[in-house]
Every structure is written in C-alpha cells, then in structure tokens.
Design an enzyme around this catalytic site. Structure first.
Site, PDB file in Angstrom:
ATOM      1  CG  ASP A   1      23.693  17.373   2.421  1.00 21.28           C
ATOM      2  OD1 ASP A   1      23.766  16.271   2.974  1.00 21.28           O
ATOM      3  OD2 ASP A   1      23.862  18.451   3.009  1.00 21.28           O
TER       4      ASP A   1
ATOM      5  CG  ASP B   1      22.195  14.356   6.891  1.00 19.61           C
ATOM      6  OD1 ASP B   1      22.589  15.449   7.295  1.00 19.61           O
ATOM      7  OD2 ASP B   1      21.180  13.774   7.341  1.00 19.61           O
TER       8      ASP B   1
ATOM      9  CD  GLU C   1      25.925  15.720  10.120  1.00 18.72           C
ATOM     10  OE1 GLU C   1      25.647  16.700  10.812  1.00 18.72           O
ATOM     11  OE2 GLU C   1      25.070  14.892   9.744  1.00 18.72           O
TER      12      GLU C   1
ATOM     13  CG  HIS D   1      23.109  23.335   7.755  1.00 13.19           C
ATOM     14  ND1 HIS D   1      24.306  22.697   7.468  1.00 13.19           N
ATOM     15  CD2 HIS D   1      22.190  22.352   7.943  1.00 13.19           C
ATOM     16  CE1 HIS D   1      24.100  21.389   7.474  1.00 13.19           C
ATOM     17  NE2 HIS D   1      22.834  21.153   7.759  1.00 13.19           N
ATOM     18  CG  ASP D   2      23.106  21.071  11.350  1.00 11.73           C
ATOM     19  OD1 ASP D   2      21.974  21.418  10.968  1.00 11.73           O
ATOM     20  OD2 ASP D   2      23.709  20.074  10.898  1.00 11.73           O
TER      21      ASP D   2
END
Ligand code: GLC
Length: 550
Positions: free
Chosen positions: A98, A199, A255, A328-329
């Site tokens: 990430d 990200d 993302e 995870h969000d």
C-alpha cells in the site's frame, strides 16, 4: 486479447492488525501472515494486497506513515518482511503493498522539518497557508470530520490535512516530493514487490487557488468537485509511470474517491500509461444519505446493478476494472449486500459468485471468504476507528439523537471489517493468545475458518470452487458482459461470452422465492450453484445463485 497475469488472478486483501497475531500482544503481525500463507494459497488467489505495514504512530492504523522504508517493529520489522516476501514468492503469490503518498504522518521527519520555518528545505513538502482573520483559509472539510486545516501556532499558518490532523497532505507540486515518492517505489520494487495499491491517489493534485466549496456542500460533493482529479493529476501519474512503474512487471491499483464515470477512464486507459486499475466507490457510497456515510439509506438495487454495467462499458477494450464489494473501510459485504441472519450462508456465496463472474480483477477482503458479519458493540467506547469516533463527536456536538447514531455506526463503521479474523472457536478466536486490540465479534464460535474447513458445503469451500471456475475459464475473465434484465427489481441476470463459450449468471438478491422461467437454459449446463438443486424447479430460492454455460 492481451493476456496479463494481474487480469487473470484474484487478490486477497489483508488488514494486518486483524489477520493473525503470532507474538501474543493482541495485534496481528507479519509472522502471523506467514503462518497462514498456505491457507491463503488454498483459496486459489495469486496476489495479496497488504494494507500499510510501515512505521506509523497509528493515528489511522498505518495510513499515517512516519518512515516509508521501515516496516513497523510491531509487525515484525524489515526482517520479517523479507521472509514474508520470500515465502510468498516460493508459493507463487505476488505481493501488493500500500502506497500512502497523498499524506504522511505528522511524525515523519519531513513534516517535523517543514514545521521549523519557511527557510527549512522541507517547508514546501506540505501546504502551508495563512488564514483569514482567525479562520482557516477556506471551508474544506476533513474526510474525518471538522476543518481540513490545522493551525500551527509557531508558524502562524495553517497546514492542509484531508484526513486527520496527524496526516498532513504532501505537496506534489514540489518536484522534490515526487522524487522522494519515486525513490520509495524503487526501493520496494528492487526488493521484489509486485505492485502497489495507491491510497487516495485521486487527491494528490490540489486546486491551488483553494476555492471555497459551495455552501452546504456534502463531503462527497467536495471530494468529487474539489479534492479529486486536480489539474495536474494525470501529469503526475504519467511521470510516475514513465520514471518508475514502466520499468517493472508490476500491477497498480489506485484508490479513487471522487472518481466517477466521467473521470474514471483517464486513470486506466491503456494508451494513457498511468495505472492498471482504479477503485471507484459508486457502488459503495450508494447508501450514503444527505449527511453522508453515517446517514445510511436503503440500497437501490437497480442503481447498484447499473453501476457495474456502466463501469464495464466505460472500460471495455480500453482499461481494466477492479471488482470489489468491500474492504477495510466499509462494513461486511454479507451484512451490507446480503442477509447476514437467515440467509448468511446463501447470500455470502451469492456475493462470491458476483465477485468472480464480473469482468475485472476480483478482490476478496479477509474474512469475507467465511462470511464474517458486522459487529454491534454496545457503545462507542468499544470502537477504535478514527473516522467513527470523530463522526460520533461531531454528531454529539450537533445534538443528534445518539441512539440513532449508534445504529448508524453499527451499520457503517469501518470497524465492522476490522474485527480480528475468526480462525477457530477457542478464546480470542485463534487470532491471538491475548486480548486483541479490538474486540472479537461474539459470533466467532459459530463463524470461523476451522468450522468452515470441516464442512464441505461451507462458504469457504464455495469460494475455492468459484475461484477455480473463474481461473479455468478465460471467458469469465475477458469475455463480454451484458445485464439481461436491468429492470428486474430482485434478480441480477447477466451473461458473459466470447467466441468459445457463454455463461449466464442468475442471482436472486432477495429473501423471496422468485418465479423465473429459465426455459432457454434447459440446454445449458449448470456450472455452480449455492443450493443443492440438481433439477431447476422454475423458481429461484432466496439468495440463490446459479451459473450456467453453453
Ligand atoms: C484510504 C484508506 C483508509 C484511510 C484513508 C486515509 O481511504 O483506505 O483506510 O483512512 O485513505 O489514508
């Protein structure tokens, strides 16, 4: 057809704090991941994306990095990382790291220096602005509540933070910042890392006039209209591609909050040479109400289906999609898009079927392969997530009804997806030998990997089977896609086809038994289904999934 490994594979996403603790301190770690590589491999996936594992004060669980070249000691440090990479490659598993480069931690050396004064060589690594009469430079909101500006009494200036105040935004206008990021990428690629998930990459180019957002704008509107897709975004990504990414056989997925049908293709158009895939959120923000995430609305199923069709046609022949229903969000997919009570088993398998039969690279988030569900902690004190806690404070300050807000938290909090992975039914669910950093979901005695292994019809074994089917059928990977009944309120019926084969997928997204005339299918072969019905009786059972081919 341009065959590519990252199009033909499946990604498994790990949230390392919650995956497996090997040291007994209640926090997942790298040796824990190593212990479970054979399990991950057994799913049939070939790539693992691990959320940030670098040194971090953990204001946002690793999304605030204080040293980009150091693996957090809590997770095992660089030594553990080298072993992990080696063990993964031995098993033909690719590692996607990430990259959090829209912002760093405020504890990063760059920010510490930047704060020292305007003459400091690092000062322009971040955005510093004068405020107006004791007011921040503009009305931009932080994604995690409050203003996006924080006052620094020493410099008499504000700095920009799109997320928490411990996550100052990096200034990509400064070529030195870009070089730092490219060096970091090269550092990890030269170790053998196989790709990066980037990200909030859609935010890295800022509108330098820092325009005031329209009064009453929601956060989603601000993201789409102001934060994302800034003027130099594609210039930066092209530069990064040319200078770094193009030198390696790697995969990238950006993302993209605020990226939509108008702007999406630009990021992944093959001829633009930027990124391989993007995560858009059109289907995951579908239930956000006027007040955002914690104002959830019922999901509009026709709209949900249309998102997949629209993105598929947008990217057809030009780019490549990423297929995911959670991470995870967001909350757990079976709780959000399925029925996590009466039809947990069926609906979890139906969602697996959807993931594996759309066009694009599928992403499986840890725990979804055993149908893990949302958690309902009794009060806000049990929640750890900074987004949830800040939203709670804000709601309280605004005199909201906090019983209702707790219900919204139960439904939407990121901690739903962050409870430790349930490995077995022993104390702490086999995740750790000690009390974990966040409470285990109380349903772990029933829902856990071990019990799923023991049961041939389990969700876990269904994932293995549907992943195997996808891998063995290029039609399901590259074939065309068409929604056959976009106006059907309960069924999702689509086909995937190429010159060799046609697949028809029928998914009943409801608790009802639905008559469905599948006469045309009588000559087709049933490839997989989540009910043990050998003969089709003219109706789709609740949450039934059937995949045919001819
Ligand atoms: C991304 C991450 C999220 C994080 C945020 C700030 O949305 O997925 O977990 O909080 O960026 O880095």
């Amino acid at each position: 057809m341009n065959r590519t490994w990252w199009k033909e594979g499946v990604v498994y996403q790990i949230y390392p704090r919650s995956f497996k603790d090997s040291s007994g301190n209640g926090i997942g770690d790298i040796y824990g991941i190593i212990d479970k590589l054979d399990y991950i491999k057994s799913l049939g996936v070939n790539m693992i994306w691990i959320c940030p594992i670098y040194s971090s004060p953990n204001d946002d669980n690793g999304y605030d990095i204080s040293d980009y070249r150091k693996i957090s000691e809590e997770f095992g440090g660089n030594k553990a990382f080298d072993i992990l990479l080696n063990e993964m490659h031995k098993r033909d598993l690719k590692l996607i790291m990430d990259l959090v480069a829209n912002h760093s931690s405020d504890e990063h050396k760059w920010f510490q220096e930047s704060k020292k004064g305007e003459d400091n060589p690092y000062h322009n690594y971040y955005f510093w602005k004068k405020g107006k009469a004791d007011k921040p430079p503009n009305n931009w909101l932080s994604v995690f509540s409050g203003s996006a500006w924080e006052w620094d009494p020493n410099l008499n200036k504000y700095y920009l933070h799109s997320f928490t105040k411990k996550q100052p935004d990096l200034n990509w206008e400064n070529p030195k910042v870009r070089e730092e990021i490219y060096d970091i990428l090269n550092f990890w690629f030269s170790k053998g890392v196989d790709g990066f998930r980037m990200d909030v990459i859609s935010f890295i180019s800022k509108r330098l006039d820092f325009p005031q957002a329209k009064k009453g704008s929601t956060l989603s509107e601000m993201m789409e209209n102001i934060y994302a897709n800034g003027p130099r975004i594609h210039e930066y990504l092209k530069e990064m591609n040319e200078k770094v990414l193009s030198k390696y056989d790697i995969v990238t997925v950006g993302e993209g909050p605020g990226v939509n049908l108008e702007t999406g293709l630009n990021y992944v158009d093959k001829k633009e040479k930027e990124l391989n895939m993007v995560f858009h959120f059109d289907h995951l923000q579908i239930d956000f109400g006027p007040e955002g995430k914690f104002d959830p609305q019922p999901i509009d199923f026709l709209k949900f289906k249309k998102v997949f069709s629209d993105w598929d046609s947008l990217l057809r022949n030009k780019g490549w999609n990423s297929i995911f229903l959670g991470n995870h969000d967001f909350s757990r997919i079976v709780s959000r898009f399925g029925n996590d009570q009466k039809y947990r088993n069926e609906s979890a398998k139906l969602l697996a079927t959807l993931l594996m039969t759309l066009r694009g690279t599928p992403y499986v988030y840890q725990g979804d392969e055993i149908g893990m569900t949302n958690v309902k902690y009794p009060s806000i004190d049990y929640y750890d997530d900074v987004e949830t806690r800040n939203a709670w404070k804000e709601a309280k300050g605004n005199n909201k009804n906090m019983d209702d807000f707790l219900k919204a938290v139960h439904r939407q909090s990121r901690d739903n997806a962050r409870t430790p992975l349930q490995w077995n039914d022993t104390e702490f669910a086999g995740f750790s030998t000690n009390k974990p950093w966040i409470n285990i979901n109380s349903n772990y005695k029933k829902i856990n990997v071990e019990s799923e292994e023991d049961y041939s019809d389990s969700i876990l074994n269904y994932y293995r089977e549907i992943i195997r089917i996808r891998k063995n059928n290029l039609t399901l990977i590259y074939g065309d896609f068409l929604d056959l009944e976009p106006d059907n309120e309960k069924l999702y019926i689509y086909k995937r086809w190429d010159k060799q084969k046609t697949f028809v997928v029928i998914l009943n997204f409801s608790d009802d038994k639905i008559l469905c005339d599948l006469n045309d299918l009588s000559s087709m072969t049933l490839v997989i289904g989540n009910y043990k019905k050998s003969v089709y009786d003219g109706s789709m059972d609740p949450w039934e999934a059937r995949v045919y081919s001819y």
